[in-house]
Motif scaffolding. Structure first.
Motif, mmCIF file in Angstrom:
data_model
loop_
_atom_site.group_PDB
_atom_site.id
_atom_site.type_symbol
_atom_site.label_atom_id
_atom_site.label_comp_id
_atom_site.label_asym_id
_atom_site.label_seq_id
_atom_site.Cartn_x
_atom_site.Cartn_y
_atom_site.Cartn_z
ATOM 1 N N VAL A 80 -19.061 2.819 -3.234
ATOM 2 C CA VAL A 80 -20.106 2.130 -2.659
ATOM 3 C C VAL A 80 -19.578 1.276 -1.719
ATOM 4 C CG1 VAL A 80 -21.930 0.194 -2.760
ATOM 5 C CG2 VAL A 80 -21.756 2.229 -4.553
ATOM 6 N N LEU A 81 -18.342 0.748 -1.795
ATOM 7 C CA LEU A 81 -17.745 -0.334 -1.113
ATOM 8 C C LEU A 81 -17.337 0.566 0.197
ATOM 9 C CD1 LEU A 81 -15.597 -2.492 -3.426
ATOM 10 C CD2 LEU A 81 -17.794 -3.154 -2.189
ATOM 11 N N ALA A 96 -3.444 -0.761 4.907
ATOM 12 C CA ALA A 96 -2.907 -1.921 4.743
ATOM 13 C C ALA A 96 -2.950 -2.927 3.508
ATOM 14 C CB ALA A 96 -3.156 -2.883 6.067
ATOM 15 N N SER A 97 -4.357 -2.706 2.931
ATOM 16 C CA SER A 97 -4.599 -3.361 1.712
ATOM 17 C C SER A 97 -3.769 -2.627 0.403
ATOM 18 C CB SER A 97 -5.991 -3.393 1.468
ATOM 19 O OG SER A 97 -6.552 -2.087 1.197
ATOM 20 N N VAL A 98 -3.665 -1.244 0.543
ATOM 21 C CA VAL A 98 -3.093 -0.691 -0.770
ATOM 22 C C VAL A 98 -1.556 -0.793 -0.758
ATOM 23 C CG1 VAL A 98 -5.149 0.602 -1.443
ATOM 24 C CG2 VAL A 98 -3.594 1.632 0.306
ATOM 25 N N GLU A 99 -1.006 -0.933 0.538
ATOM 26 C CA GLU A 99 0.327 -0.899 0.617
ATOM 27 C C GLU A 99 1.178 -2.566 0.490
ATOM 28 O OE1 GLU A 99 1.108 0.560 4.706
ATOM 29 O OE2 GLU A 99 0.773 2.517 4.035
ATOM 30 N N ASN A 100 0.194 -3.360 0.138
ATOM 31 C CA ASN A 100 0.619 -4.893 0.135
ATOM 32 C C ASN A 100 1.548 -5.026 -1.343
ATOM 33 O OD1 ASN A 100 0.212 -7.285 -1.238
ATOM 34 N ND2 ASN A 100 -0.486 -7.947 0.691
ATOM 35 N N ILE A 101 2.444 -5.605 -1.153
ATOM 36 C CA ILE A 101 3.348 -5.680 -2.283
ATOM 37 C C ILE A 101 3.084 -6.074 -3.480
ATOM 38 C CG2 ILE A 101 4.230 -7.927 -1.555
ATOM 39 C CD1 ILE A 101 6.596 -4.978 -2.798
ATOM 40 N N PHE A 159 -7.186 1.083 -6.483
ATOM 41 C CA PHE A 159 -6.863 1.296 -5.259
ATOM 42 C C PHE A 159 -7.957 1.372 -4.470
ATOM 43 C CE2 PHE A 159 -2.184 2.382 -5.859
ATOM 44 C CZ PHE A 159 -1.878 1.297 -5.970
ATOM 45 N N LEU A 160 -9.199 2.240 -4.964
ATOM 46 C CA LEU A 160 -10.217 2.355 -3.934
ATOM 47 C C LEU A 160 -10.988 1.099 -3.985
ATOM 48 C CD1 LEU A 160 -11.676 4.877 -2.733
ATOM 49 C CD2 LEU A 160 -13.111 4.896 -4.889
ATOM 50 N N LEU A 161 -11.103 0.326 -5.170
ATOM 51 C CA LEU A 161 -11.907 -0.847 -5.109
ATOM 52 C C LEU A 161 -11.287 -1.917 -4.168
ATOM 53 C CD1 LEU A 161 -12.386 -1.231 -8.592
ATOM 54 C CD2 LEU A 161 -14.160 -1.051 -7.355
ATOM 55 N N ILE A 162 -9.772 -2.008 -4.331
ATOM 56 C CA ILE A 162 -9.044 -2.846 -3.153
ATOM 57 C C ILE A 162 -9.266 -2.651 -1.832
ATOM 58 C CG2 ILE A 162 -6.989 -3.791 -2.932
ATOM 59 C CD1 ILE A 162 -6.088 -3.654 -5.720
ATOM 60 N N GLY A 163 -9.101 -1.367 -1.665
ATOM 61 C CA GLY A 163 -9.252 -0.908 -0.352
ATOM 62 C C GLY A 163 -10.824 -0.971 0.257
#
Length: 428
Positions: free
Chosen positions: A25-26, A51-56, A282-286
């Motif tokens: 949905v997001l 960029a969001s899912v590559e964050n340390i 990861f899908l949620l974070i992205g």
């Protein structure tokens, strides 16, 4: 409201009402906005989602998930359970007390409420139901309530996500959750003791001293994991993300080599399960990060910040106002929309109002955890009820005293920020 944002909002609301997976949905909501706004979707995908899912910080999440899966496959939960039985099994409401203490200890390794409730929680429900020692719904209620402790005591996956969106220190958030998590455990144990006396719940036979020593020695390896994690982070030996990798390695050493309870096929199964769960996260974070980008472009966060600063109320009143809003949202939404949509939109305004980001991270995480046992949409109740085949309505009724107790703890740590900030301040 501009037309692209209007269409995206309508689309988002419809998809949520239809109950579609929030991650999809997001992402699709951002696609709808980009279509009507004429934005370059490929550029957004490259600069925002990847960029969001590559964050340390985000990299630590699959490592902690993997650690919990390895421990589950490696029989570590059984050792912890026997240790908890030796520790508090002889107290009033023995197995219910064990349920709570095991959640406190297990939370120092998994960081996830669902893992706690669906793993060791199911074992305890079965034990509590044997010989009709506890009503099935009560056993489930204790399990769902105690599982709320998991994301408060470090390591905590929701706090890692919050750190990503807020920029707060992961180490400070981890330390800040220790005292509130212990308060939650103590408060529920007092409640269980009172209920046990009133309802005649049984106690377990006190273990002999030799058996207690044996149970403690058997659990010593797993019990050292939180010490290694926090000690390593605050001694400067490794970063929080490196600590997650160390936790995974330590779990492998215990499960595969020391205890020999997990085979290489079990390790593969743990990898497979953690990969699937990490993919969902990861899908949620992205999607959340992409939607936050939309909020920035459309000046939604700016409008929220202006509205917050226009309130003629104190910081404490503002925090309780946010709590109230989240309590209401928690009755109808799962944790994910609040974590990945609402919180990122609120953070700039709260920061501008002078709210401490570490304090807010802990109290709002607790709020969202309690929403997982709050009717009518308490997700954890549905998960545990489905696994244990116990009527949902009965679990909700038995959960009410625990829910009110946890809300009391939430009010306490909100009104007295030093309960949250004392430990991080000590180690600064």
């Amino acid at each position: 409201m501009s037309d692209p944002l209007l269409w995206a909002t309508i689309y988002f609301g419809v998809q949520i009402l239809l109950g579609l997976p929030i991650g999809f949905v997001l992402i699709s909501t951002v696609v709808v906005w980009a279509f009507f706004a004429g934005a370059d979707m490929s550029l957004m995908a490259e600069r925002v989602i990847f960029a969001s899912v590559e964050n340390i910080i985000v990299i630590a999440i699959p490592l902690f998930i993997f650690t919990a899966k390895v421990m589950d496959h490696g029989g570590i939960s059984e050792r912890l359970l026997r240790f908890c039985l030796a520790l508090v099994g002889h107290r009033p409401g023995g197995l219910a007390q064990v349920n709570i203490v095991s959640s406190v200890i297990f939370s120092g390794m998994s960081g996830d409420a669902t893992s706690d409730a669906s793993g060791i929680g199911q074992v305890l429900i079965k034990m509590m139901r044997e010989q009709d020692r506890y009503p099935p719904a009560y056993a489930a209620a204790v399990t769902v309530a105690s599982s709320c402790i998991g994301p408060i005591i470090p390591p905590s996956i929701p706090m890692l996500v919050y750190a990503f969106f807020s920029g707060a220190s992961v180490g400070a958030l981890f330390l800040a959750g220790i005292v509130p998590g212990l308060l939650m455990g103590v408060a529920m144990m007092v409640l269980v003791a009172r209920q046990a006396r009133r309802r005649g719940f049984p106690t377990e036979k006190r273990m002999a001293r030799a058996a207690m020593l044996s149970a403690t020695l058997a659990a010593l390896g797993p019990l050292m994991m939180p010490v290694i994690l926090l000690g390593g982070i605050y001694s400067g030996a490794f970063t929080p993300t490196e600590a997650a990798a160390v936790a995974g390695l330590y779990a492998i050493l215990l499960s595969v080599f020391l205890y020999r309870r997990s085979s290489w096929s079990g390790l593969y199964a743990a990898l497979s399960e953690s990969a699937r769960q990490s993919g969902m996260v990861f899908l949620l974070i992205g999607g959340g990060f992409a939607l936050n980008y939309v909020f920035t472009v459309e000046k939604v966060t700016e409008a929220i910040t202006t509205a917050i600063l226009s309130f003629e109320i104190t910081q404490m009143q503002l925090l309780f106002l946010v709590h109230g809003a989240f309590v209401v949202m928690g009755m109808f939404l799962t944790k994910a929309p609040m974590m990945y949509v609402v919180i990122p939109a609120l953070l700039p305004g709260l920061a501008a109002a002078g709210v401490d980001m570490v304090h807010f991270g802990v109290i709002i995480t607790l709020n969202m955890m309690v929403s997982m046992i709050t009717p009518p949409m308490g997700l954890m109740v549905f998960i545990v009820g489905g696994l244990a085949r116990i009527p949902i309505g009965q679990i909700f009724r038995e959960s009410i005293p625990f829910m009110l107790t946890l809300y009391a703890v939430m009010i306490l740590i909100t009104a007295f920020p030093e309960l949250v900030l004392w430990l991080p301040g000590t180690f600064e």
